[in-house]
Design an enzyme around this catalytic site. Structure first.
Site: not given
Length: 225
Positions: A90, A177, A179
């Protein structure tokens, strides 16, 4: 493997208490076998070049164009750390692109949020034959000019430069993302409910299966190669 995690932002309060920090999320994504050391970039902390085998740059609410005093040193670090394996996510994706000859702007498309689907358009050795992936997104800035010496690995109509692989240095980056758990991605949308395009649809999209683990495997293979 020793990895320097350059923490460029933190989850909004009180989400960190429930979901952990961004380094925590990456530790869970990557799994065992990695020794992560966190550096608070906003406080001026950066690792010594060459002290770690890899560098991971996290997301942040900041934009690369913001006049914060820590952004220029971070970009200089990125340029100087040409031999270390580097992964950006990001904001990390954006600041790597900006530091290495690309350009980032606040997109007139507005916020990208929810589960986004990306087409794989270039094969890299750390992929595993995937043709598309669905991963949470949360961004209003985008890379609008591709950095030199890169291949676009993944794209969508909303995000043309969604994943990049550098050809002149061991570096990869992702706008999305992997994660983010669905729960955290939903909570983040709720925090930005009045800013996100069609927030209810974005939240509902996160109930569908995601490919976070697949992208985590990509990053592991890149780091371990």
């Amino acid at each position: 493997m020793k990895i320097a995690v350059l923490e460029t932002g933190v989850p909004p309060a009180p989400l960190a208490d429930q979901f952990g920090s961004y380094p925590d999320m990456f530790a869970e994504l990557l799994g065992p076998g990695f020794e992560l050391q966190t550096f608070d970039v906003q406080a001026g902390e950066l690792p010594d070049p060459g002290a770690h085998q890899a560098v991971l740059i996290t997301g942040s609410p900041a934009g690369v164009y913001d006049p914060y005093p820590w952004i220029a040193p971070l970009q200089e670090f990125i340029r100087s750390a040409a031999d270390a394996k580097m992964v950006g996510v990001c904001f990390g994706h954006q600041v790597m692109a900006e530091a290495l000859g690309g350009h980032v702007e606040k997109s007139d498309k507005g916020w990208g949020a929810g589960l986004h689907r990306y087409e794989i358009v270039h094969a890299e050795p750390w992929l595993n034959g995937e043709r598309q992936v669905a991963v949470p997104a949360s961004h209003q800035d985008q890379v609008v000019r591709q950095p030199p010496n890169t291949e676009v690995v993944a794209r969508s109509d909303f995000t043309p430069f969604a994943a990049l692989a550098w050809q002149d240095r061991p570096a990869i980056s992702f706008q999305f993302h992997p994660e983010f758990s669905p729960g955290y991605a939903k909570a983040l949308i709720e925090k930005r409910y009045d800013k996100v395009n069609d927030p209810d649809a974005a939240i509902a999209s996160l109930d569908r299966p995601n490919d976070n683990a697949i992208v985590g495997g990509w990053i592991r293979r890149f780091l371990e190669a």
